[in-house]
Scaffold this active site. Structure first.
Site, PDB file in Angstrom:
ATOM      1  N   TYR A  84     -15.538   4.042  -5.241  1.00 30.92           N
ATOM      2  CA  TYR A  84     -16.873   3.147  -4.362  1.00 30.92           C
ATOM      3  C   TYR A  84     -16.115   3.267  -3.071  1.00 30.92           C
ATOM      4  CZ  TYR A  84     -13.259  -0.094  -4.308  1.00 30.92           C
ATOM      5  OH  TYR A  84     -11.680  -1.059  -4.305  1.00 30.92           O
ATOM      6  N   THR A 144     -13.232  -4.699  -0.796  1.00 31.84           N
ATOM      7  CA  THR A 144     -13.754  -4.116  -2.739  1.00 31.84           C
ATOM      8  C   THR A 144     -15.353  -5.150  -2.386  1.00 31.84           C
ATOM      9  OG1 THR A 144     -12.189  -3.497  -4.048  1.00 31.84           O
ATOM     10  CG2 THR A 144     -13.952  -4.020  -4.892  1.00 31.84           C
ATOM     11  N   SER A 186      -9.035  -3.717   3.145  1.00 34.07           N
ATOM     12  CA  SER A 186      -7.875  -4.779   3.817  1.00 34.07           C
ATOM     13  C   SER A 186      -7.507  -3.057   4.316  1.00 34.07           C
ATOM     14  CB  SER A 186      -7.758  -5.360   3.578  1.00 34.07           C
ATOM     15  OG  SER A 186      -6.806  -5.571   2.192  1.00 34.07           O
ATOM     16  N   LYS A 220      -0.847  -9.680  -5.055  1.00 33.41           N
ATOM     17  CA  LYS A 220      -1.692  -8.746  -6.260  1.00 33.41           C
ATOM     18  C   LYS A 220      -0.768  -9.248  -6.763  1.00 33.41           C
ATOM     19  CE  LYS A 220      -4.709  -5.471  -5.385  1.00 33.41           C
ATOM     20  NZ  LYS A 220      -5.387  -4.469  -4.439  1.00 33.41           N
ATOM     21  N   THR A 240      -8.951  -7.095  -1.727  1.00 35.85           N
ATOM     22  CA  THR A 240      -6.956  -7.689  -1.877  1.00 35.85           C
ATOM     23  C   THR A 240      -5.985  -7.571  -1.316  1.00 35.85           C
ATOM     24  OG1 THR A 240      -8.028  -6.178  -4.152  1.00 35.85           O
ATOM     25  CG2 THR A 240      -8.859  -8.677  -3.388  1.00 35.85           C
ATOM     26  N   ASP A 241      -6.549  -5.506  -0.775  1.00 35.44           N
ATOM     27  CA  ASP A 241      -4.905  -5.066  -0.917  1.00 35.44           C
ATOM     28  C   ASP A 241      -3.808  -6.055   0.287  1.00 35.44           C
ATOM     29  OD1 ASP A 241      -6.124  -2.995  -2.031  1.00 35.44           O
ATOM     30  OD2 ASP A 241      -6.142  -1.624  -0.799  1.00 35.44           O
ATOM     31  N   GLU A 276      25.219 -11.591  -2.662  1.00 36.77           N
ATOM     32  CA  GLU A 276      25.877 -10.864  -2.904  1.00 36.77           C
ATOM     33  C   GLU A 276      26.644  -9.516  -1.632  1.00 36.77           C
ATOM     34  OE1 GLU A 276      25.953  -6.718  -6.009  1.00 36.77           O
ATOM     35  OE2 GLU A 276      24.298  -8.347  -6.243  1.00 36.77           O
TER      36      GLU A 276
HETATM   37  N1  ASP Z   1      -8.821  -1.276  -1.106  1.00 35.53           N
HETATM   38  C1  ASP Z   1      -9.480  -2.245  -1.703  1.00 35.53           C
HETATM   39  C2  ASP Z   1      -9.080  -3.144   0.220  1.00 35.53           C
HETATM   40  O1  ASP Z   1      -8.131  -3.842   0.062  1.00 35.53           O
HETATM   41  C3  ASP Z   1      -9.123  -3.088  -2.314  1.00 35.53           C
HETATM   42  C4  ASP Z   1     -10.333  -4.596  -2.592  1.00 35.53           C
HETATM   43  O2  ASP Z   1     -11.062  -5.123  -1.476  1.00 35.53           O
HETATM   44  O3  ASP Z   1     -10.013  -4.991  -3.630  1.00 35.53           O
HETATM   45  O4  ASP Z   1     -10.390  -3.231   0.979  1.00 35.53           O
END
Ligand code: ASP
Length: 355
Positions: free
Chosen positions: A52, A39, A85, A191, A118-119, A312
């Site tokens: 996007y 992103t 990602s 995340k 971020t994923d 457990e």
């Molecule tokens: N789907 C995007 C990625 O992981 C989300 C992001 O970058 O925030 O590339």
């Protein structure tokens, strides 16, 4: 490749590949930026549009949009991939890790900044922290809002990320993740929110530090093995063992476990309910898999807390590994690397304590 918006960027007419953002200043650290998409390189149709596409801009455009970066470091940029990602895979991990090691081995390079979606950032960063053969700083940044958004968070994260790379106290801390003015150890970060800029958290231990407009305060040291102390090495690897993560739930059957084993998984991570639990049929299926030589790690689908050995579930008796602090995504990373060394669940359990 899209044209970067004028209001965000000083348009640098630079070709793809390596370039210098500013004239070299002898006393500034030399930082290489390796871009992989996400992103942070994403574009909307217009600033207020919903939706996007990740990975629309190249590394040159990203760096050009950050004011005063040349005051922090002499930067050169390189495009390693340009993907969302969610498409990150073992092949790119190995390529990126080898590139990080090669760049850090250059005497003229002081550290690396990686831009990433971020994923799966929590997984890539943990992978890199385990296989980077240098004490020089490696920092990963991403963003929650695309580059074209009102109040895009990418440029600020890049600025702070470079400031952390340039900080000599970041040496030997392994791969660090910097977003939203917060510094995290790769091992701890997760995340936690689908859209908020405050999504990255180190839930069990808290963050490694904070960074505000380049001013850094460090909090917690890291006591787990990483970087030069790590036994894992991607040097001779061109692929990684297959490890599948299976999500536990009420009424879970053995079907997905059996399918994973049938399809060649050498390791299984169960994202268990509670303290790494699963239904009786699932437990029987993973016991059968463990007996057949598949390494089974019990983790938890919960965000916080440790998956405890022999609590457990009798891991000693069943031949399982308990993931401790590592969530399913990070357990998968460590198990993939562990399987390049051994299939012995007790040796792998020790790795889960140490890394
Ligand atoms: N789907 C995007 C990625 O992981 C989300 C992001 O970058 O925030 O590339």
């Amino acid at each position: 490749m899209k044209t970067f918006p004028k209001r965000l960027a000083v348009m640098a007419a630079v070709a793809a590949g390596c370039f210098a953002v500013t004239a070299p200043a002898a006393d500034l650290p030399k930082v290489r930026v390796l871009a992989t998409g996400g992103t942070i390189a994403g574009a909307q149709a217009s600033a207020t549009d919903y939706g996007y596409k990740s990975g629309a801009y190249d590394v040159n455009s990203l760096l050009s949009a950050v004011p005063n970066l040349d005051k922090l470091a002499v930067i050169t940029g390189e495009q390693v991939a340009n993907i969302g990602s969610q498409d990150m895979n073992d092949e790119i991990w190995l390529k990126l890790a080898k590139r990080v090691n090669a760049v850090l081995a250059e005497p003229g390079t002081d550290g690396v900044l990686i831009t990433h979606g971020t994923d799966t950032l929590e997984e890539t960063s943990y992978f890199l922290t385990l296989v980077t053969k240098s004490a020089k700083p490696v920092v990963m940044v991403g963003s929650m809002r695309p580059a074209t958004a009102v109040s895009a968070d990418g440029p600020g994260n890049i600025y702070n990320g470079v400031a952390v790379v340039a900080d000599s106290r970041a040496k030997g801390k392994g791969t660090l993740v910097v977003l939203n003015d917060t510094i995290h150890y790769a091992r701890n970060v997760m995340k936690t929110d689908t859209t908020s800029v405050q999504t990255f958290q180190s839930l069990n231990r808290g963050p490694a530090g904070v960074v505000h407009t380049g001013k850094i305060e460090w909090f917690e040291p890291m006591d787990k093995k990483l970087g030069l102390a790590s036994e894992f090495d991607v040097g001779g690897l061109d692929k990684l063992p297959r490890v599948d993560v299976i999500y536990a739930h009420a009424n879970m059957s053995a079907d997905l476990i059996d399918a994973a084993v049938k399809n060649g998984a050498q390791g299984l991570v169960i994202a268990g309910v509670g303290d790494g639990n699963m239904t009786t049929p699932a437990l029987e299926a993973v016991q059968k898999a463990a007996k057949a030589g598949v390494v089974v790690v019990r983790s938890t689908r919960l965000a916080e807390g440790l998956t405890l050995r022999n609590n457990e579930v009798n891991d000693d008796q069943m031949g399982f590994v308990a993931s401790g602090e590592l969530n399913p995504a990070k357990s998968r990373v460590l198990l993939q690397l562990a399987l390049t060394k051994t299939k012995d669940p007790l040796r792998i359990q020790k790795m889960f304590y140490e890394y």
